[in-house]
Motif scaffolding. Structure first.
Motif, PDB file in Angstrom:
ATOM      1  N   ARG A   1       0.836  -1.202   0.000  1.00 42.57           N
ATOM      2  CA  ARG A   1       0.000   0.000   0.000  1.00 42.57           C
ATOM      3  C   ARG A   1       0.870   1.252   0.000  1.00 42.57           C
ATOM      4  O   ARG A   1       0.609   2.212  -0.749  1.00 42.57           O
ATOM      5  CB  ARG A   1      -0.910   0.000   1.223  1.00 42.57           C
ATOM      6  CG  ARG A   1      -1.904   1.161   1.249  1.00 42.57           C
ATOM      7  CD  ARG A   1      -2.578   1.294   2.592  1.00 42.57           C
ATOM      8  NE  ARG A   1      -1.664   1.755   3.634  1.00 42.57           N
ATOM      9  CZ  ARG A   1      -1.274   3.030   3.776  1.00 42.57           C
ATOM     10  NH1 ARG A   1      -1.701   3.954   2.932  1.00 42.57           N
ATOM     11  NH2 ARG A   1      -0.442   3.359   4.748  1.00 42.57           N
ATOM     12  N   ARG A   2       1.919   1.237   0.819  1.00 47.02           N
ATOM     13  CA  ARG A   2       2.797   2.400   0.899  1.00 47.02           C
ATOM     14  C   ARG A   2       3.567   2.607  -0.397  1.00 47.02           C
ATOM     15  O   ARG A   2       3.725   3.744  -0.863  1.00 47.02           O
ATOM     16  CB  ARG A   2       3.755   2.253   2.086  1.00 47.02           C
ATOM     17  CG  ARG A   2       3.048   2.301   3.445  1.00 47.02           C
ATOM     18  CD  ARG A   2       4.038   2.281   4.584  1.00 47.02           C
ATOM     19  NE  ARG A   2       3.376   2.311   5.878  1.00 47.02           N
ATOM     20  CZ  ARG A   2       3.832   2.955   6.949  1.00 47.02           C
ATOM     21  NH1 ARG A   2       4.967   3.640   6.871  1.00 47.02           N
ATOM     22  NH2 ARG A   2       3.181   2.913   8.095  1.00 47.02           N
ATOM     23  N   LEU A   3       4.073   1.534  -0.977  1.00 46.36           N
ATOM     24  CA  LEU A   3       4.790   1.651  -2.249  1.00 46.36           C
ATOM     25  C   LEU A   3       3.881   2.193  -3.341  1.00 46.36           C
ATOM     26  O   LEU A   3       4.269   3.066  -4.130  1.00 46.36           O
ATOM     27  CB  LEU A   3       5.346   0.279  -2.659  1.00 46.36           C
ATOM     28  CG  LEU A   3       6.545  -0.239  -1.866  1.00 46.36           C
ATOM     29  CD1 LEU A   3       6.768  -1.719  -2.158  1.00 46.36           C
ATOM     30  CD2 LEU A   3       7.810   0.550  -2.208  1.00 46.36           C
ATOM     31  N   ARG A   4       2.666   1.702  -3.399  1.00 47.59           N
ATOM     32  CA  ARG A   4       1.726   2.092  -4.459  1.00 47.59           C
ATOM     33  C   ARG A   4       1.150   3.483  -4.274  1.00 47.59           C
ATOM     34  O   ARG A   4       0.515   4.012  -5.186  1.00 47.59           O
ATOM     35  CB  ARG A   4       0.598   1.064  -4.530  1.00 47.59           C
ATOM     36  CG  ARG A   4       1.016  -0.262  -5.135  1.00 47.59           C
ATOM     37  CD  ARG A   4      -0.034  -1.329  -4.927  1.00 47.59           C
ATOM     38  NE  ARG A   4       0.271  -2.559  -5.665  1.00 47.59           N
ATOM     39  CZ  ARG A   4      -0.253  -3.736  -5.389  1.00 47.59           C
ATOM     40  NH1 ARG A   4      -1.122  -3.854  -4.368  1.00 47.59           N
ATOM     41  NH2 ARG A   4       0.073  -4.801  -6.097  1.00 47.59           N
ATOM     42  N   SER A   5       1.376   4.080  -3.110  1.00 48.75           N
ATOM     43  CA  SER A   5       0.831   5.415  -2.864  1.00 48.75           C
ATOM     44  C   SER A   5       1.492   6.473  -3.742  1.00 48.75           C
ATOM     45  O   SER A   5       0.978   7.583  -3.890  1.00 48.75           O
ATOM     46  CB  SER A   5       0.992   5.794  -1.387  1.00 48.75           C
ATOM     47  OG  SER A   5       2.364   5.966  -1.058  1.00 48.75           O
TER      48      SER A   5
ATOM     49  N   ARG B   1      10.230   4.546   4.869  1.00 50.81           N
ATOM     50  CA  ARG B   1       8.825   4.782   5.192  1.00 50.81           C
ATOM     51  C   ARG B   1       7.910   3.779   4.492  1.00 50.81           C
ATOM     52  O   ARG B   1       6.760   3.608   4.892  1.00 50.81           O
ATOM     53  CB  ARG B   1       8.422   6.209   4.805  1.00 50.81           C
ATOM     54  CG  ARG B   1       9.143   7.292   5.600  1.00 50.81           C
ATOM     55  CD  ARG B   1       8.908   8.650   5.017  1.00 50.81           C
ATOM     56  NE  ARG B   1       9.450   8.771   3.661  1.00 50.81           N
ATOM     57  CZ  ARG B   1       9.415   9.884   2.936  1.00 50.81           C
ATOM     58  NH1 ARG B   1       8.853  10.971   3.438  1.00 50.81           N
ATOM     59  NH2 ARG B   1       9.945   9.909   1.731  1.00 50.81           N
ATOM     60  N   ASN B   2       8.420   3.134   3.454  1.00 53.68           N
ATOM     61  CA  ASN B   2       7.626   2.132   2.739  1.00 53.68           C
ATOM     62  C   ASN B   2       7.775   0.752   3.350  1.00 53.68           C
ATOM     63  O   ASN B   2       6.795   0.073   3.648  1.00 53.68           O
ATOM     64  CB  ASN B   2       8.030   2.106   1.258  1.00 53.68           C
ATOM     65  CG  ASN B   2       7.629   3.366   0.532  1.00 53.68           C
ATOM     66  OD1 ASN B   2       6.604   3.966   0.852  1.00 53.68           O
ATOM     67  ND2 ASN B   2       8.435   3.788  -0.429  1.00 53.68           N
ATOM     68  N   LEU B   3       9.009   0.319   3.515  1.00 52.39           N
ATOM     69  CA  LEU B   3       9.319  -0.934   4.196  1.00 52.39           C
ATOM     70  C   LEU B   3      10.719  -0.786   4.762  1.00 52.39           C
ATOM     71  O   LEU B   3      11.592  -0.226   4.117  1.00 52.39           O
ATOM     72  CB  LEU B   3       9.184  -2.158   3.296  1.00 52.39           C
ATOM     73  CG  LEU B   3      10.020  -2.325   2.035  1.00 52.39           C
ATOM     74  CD1 LEU B   3       9.790  -3.739   1.470  1.00 52.39           C
ATOM     75  CD2 LEU B   3       9.702  -1.328   0.955  1.00 52.39           C
ATOM     76  N   ALA B   4      10.911  -1.226   5.988  1.00 52.41           N
ATOM     77  CA  ALA B   4      12.132  -0.923   6.721  1.00 52.41           C
ATOM     78  C   ALA B   4      13.116  -2.076   6.686  1.00 52.41           C
ATOM     79  O   ALA B   4      12.762  -3.216   6.993  1.00 52.41           O
ATOM     80  CB  ALA B   4      11.793  -0.575   8.177  1.00 52.41           C
TER      81      ALA B   4
END
Length: 264
Positions: A139-143, A157-160
């Motif tokens: 979801r964060r990447l696709r934002s 902030r997308n994946l740590a």
């Protein structure tokens, strides 16, 4: 180069040495916190959060560090000889049995434990943490579908936990040029799943491997400008990418295995 797997191992080793033990020495060599002394207090636990490390001490304090590019933590038997010069030490913690030393840490600070969320709460799902959530990472990447995948993967902030080595190797394994927009990546869920798998299989290794060959060629493209792509032999391209001039990072990709796609 420290990435999420490096920090996970550091947290594991420090927790083994410090968990539940009373500190007999506390020497924090950062001017702002030089007067902080946790001698006599017990370490509650040590945890990793992405590339961040938190040493939690009783009375609700945390020693918060980040390795950046050069930092590392060592554990020695009490009185053991250090493998790095003392002038590079930024934090020294001792118990009755062990000495823990943080060398050349990217940053080091002491914070109340109730402020940990302010310090690391912005991070995306931790690839090696109990909160790992691939759907939230997607979801964060696709934002931001127009952002290059080579930048999006490195954004904590997308994946740590992903650093430059994993970023380059993941793009190669997915057959994606690092400048491909996130929205054009052919199988983003597989890429996220692979990121998790690579860090999991490497978290107990001192040598990072993405090819399956620990002894001969551990990486496909990273650092291989002189040897060529391990798969096809094509000369690996070395470039730089970043959101601005101050954040440029070295990038490696194979122009044959990861061709740039021309918009239709």
């Amino acid at each position: 180069m420290p990435e999420g797997d490096t920090v996970w191992r550091a947290a594991r080793d420090l927790d083994k040495a410090l968990h539940g033990r009373e500190l007999t020495r506390c020497d924090i060599r950062v001017p702002r916190f030089a007067t902080v002394d946790f001698t006599g207090r017990t370490v509650k636990d040590v945890v990793a959060r992405g590339k961040h490390l938190l040493i939690r001490v009783e009375d609700e304090w945390s020693i918060h560090s980040h390795l950046k590019m050069e930092g590392l933590w060592h554990v020695y038997p009490k009185g053991g000889k250090w493998r790095r010069p003392a002038f590079k030490a930024r934090c020294i913690l001792e118990t009755g049995a062990s000495t823990v030393v943080g060398f050349e840490l990217g940053f080091l600070r002491v914070i109340p434990q109730d402020q940990e969320h302010d310090a690391v709460g912005y991070l995306g799902p931790d690839l090696l943490g109990p909160d790992w959530d691939p759907e939230e990472a997607l979801r964060r990447l696709r934002s931001d579908p127009g952002r290059p995948i080579g930048l999006a993967l490195l954004d904590q902030r997308n994946l740590a936990g992903i650093g430059n080595v994993y970023r380059c190797e993941l793009c190669f394994l997915a057959g994606e040029h690092p400048l491909t927009p996130v929205g054009d990546v052919r199988n983003l869920p597989r890429m996220v799943e692979l990121a998790h798998r690579l860090l999991e299989v490497n978290k107990d290794r001192s040598t990072r491997v993405t090819t399956g060959s620990l002894l001969r060629d551990p990486l496909w493209v990273y650092g291989r400008t002189d040897r060529g792509c391990l798969r096809c032999g094509t000369r690996v391209v070395r470039s730089e990418i970043g959101d601005n001039e101050l954040e440029q990072r070295v990038l490696y990709h194979c122009p044959h295995c990861q061709p740039a796609r021309v918009p239709a």
